[in-house]
Design an enzyme around this catalytic site. Structure first.
Site, PDB file in Angstrom:
ATOM      1  N   SER A 125       0.871  -1.054  -0.181  1.00  0.00           N
ATOM      2  CA  SER A 125      -0.091  -0.037   0.151  1.00  0.00           C
ATOM      3  C   SER A 125       0.916   1.180  -0.205  1.00  0.00           C
ATOM      4  O   SER A 125       1.638   1.496  -0.809  1.00  0.00           O
ATOM      5  CB  SER A 125      -0.973   0.175   1.118  1.00  0.00           C
ATOM      6  OG  SER A 125      -1.920   0.919   1.140  1.00  0.00           O
ATOM      7  N   HIS A 170      -4.661  -2.091  -4.369  1.00  0.00           N
ATOM      8  CA  HIS A 170      -6.243  -2.031  -4.065  1.00  0.00           C
ATOM      9  C   HIS A 170      -6.956  -1.749  -5.197  1.00  0.00           C
ATOM     10  O   HIS A 170      -8.323  -1.673  -5.017  1.00  0.00           O
ATOM     11  CB  HIS A 170      -6.626  -1.014  -2.938  1.00  0.00           C
ATOM     12  CG  HIS A 170      -5.578  -1.109  -1.908  1.00  0.00           C
ATOM     13  ND1 HIS A 170      -5.264  -2.083  -1.044  1.00  0.00           N
ATOM     14  CD2 HIS A 170      -5.103   0.248  -1.147  1.00  0.00           C
ATOM     15  CE1 HIS A 170      -4.162  -1.902  -0.379  1.00  0.00           C
ATOM     16  NE2 HIS A 170      -4.313  -0.291  -0.236  1.00  0.00           N
TER      17      HIS A 170
END
Length: 212
Positions: A125, A170
């Site tokens: 991330s 994501h």
């Protein structure tokens, strides 16, 4: 330098991670992306403990590495990082992580470590988003105006510059930021920006040659 870049947490190539470094290699766990001002402190501590435990289960000698301990102490951070075989950089707010990297001098030292073929940069991330040249594309995802550190009160739009393209984690996943990432993909296409979108579970495993 070697890279293990996951969209979320450890991803679906966990079996490859131990092969990137020797048994009992020392890993510094960097959790500063979770320093954003609205962070739940208990959740932050718990998530770091869980990730360190996972690294230890894989055979690494993992320890917390808080960049706040090295603010304005780049030489001390350089000394510390040179005792390690790699870092694991977890997710959160990319802009907050970038602030911590600037204030500690990590952004300078990591370019020195990138010349080592026995050093690993791993994470997910925000920990992988920060590798690109520019963070401008992330304005649709993370709050660039969150300033938890008194010595940095302006957004930093320059990434580490270790990759010449953006990593967008994501994408098309069951994650709260997936919708914003979808808009970011559209933005990058419209602006003709280079990027790679990763779905949760996907991992990029690379050497410096692959990354350049």
């Amino acid at each position: 330098m070697k890279y293990y870049l996951s969209s979320y947490k450890f991803g679906n190539q966990l079996d490859q991670l131990p092969s990137l470094l020797p048994l009992a290699a020392k890993i510094g766990h960097i959790h500063n992306a979770r320093d954003f001002t609205t962070a739940d402190v208990e959740r932050k501590v718990r998530s770091q403990q869980e990730e360190i435990a996972q690294l230890q289960q894989l055979g690494f000698a993992a320890e917390a590495l808080d960049l706040k301990d090295y603010f304005h102490r780049e030489a001390a951070l350089r000394t510390k990082l040179n005792t390690l075989h790699g870092v694991w950089v977890s997710g959160g707010n990319t802009f907050v992580l970038r602030q911590a990297m600037r204030l500690s001098g990590f952004d300078c030292v990591i370019h020195e470590l990138a010349q080592r073929n026995d050093f690993l940069y791993a994470g997910y991330s925000a920990g992988i988003c920060v590798l690109s040249t520019s963070l401008q594309y992330l304005h649709l995802v993370d709050n660039s105006d969150d300033f938890p550190y008194p010595d940095c009160q302006q957004p930093l739009w320059q990434g580490l510059g270790l990759l010449d393209y953006a990593l967008l984690p994501h994408y098309d996943s069951y994650h709260p930021e997936s919708e914003a990432i979808g808009r970011t993909v559209t933005y990058c296409i419209e602006q003709k920006l280079l990027f790679k979108a990763l779905r949760d579970g996907e991992v990029l495993v690379m050497t410096e040659r692959d990354a350049s």
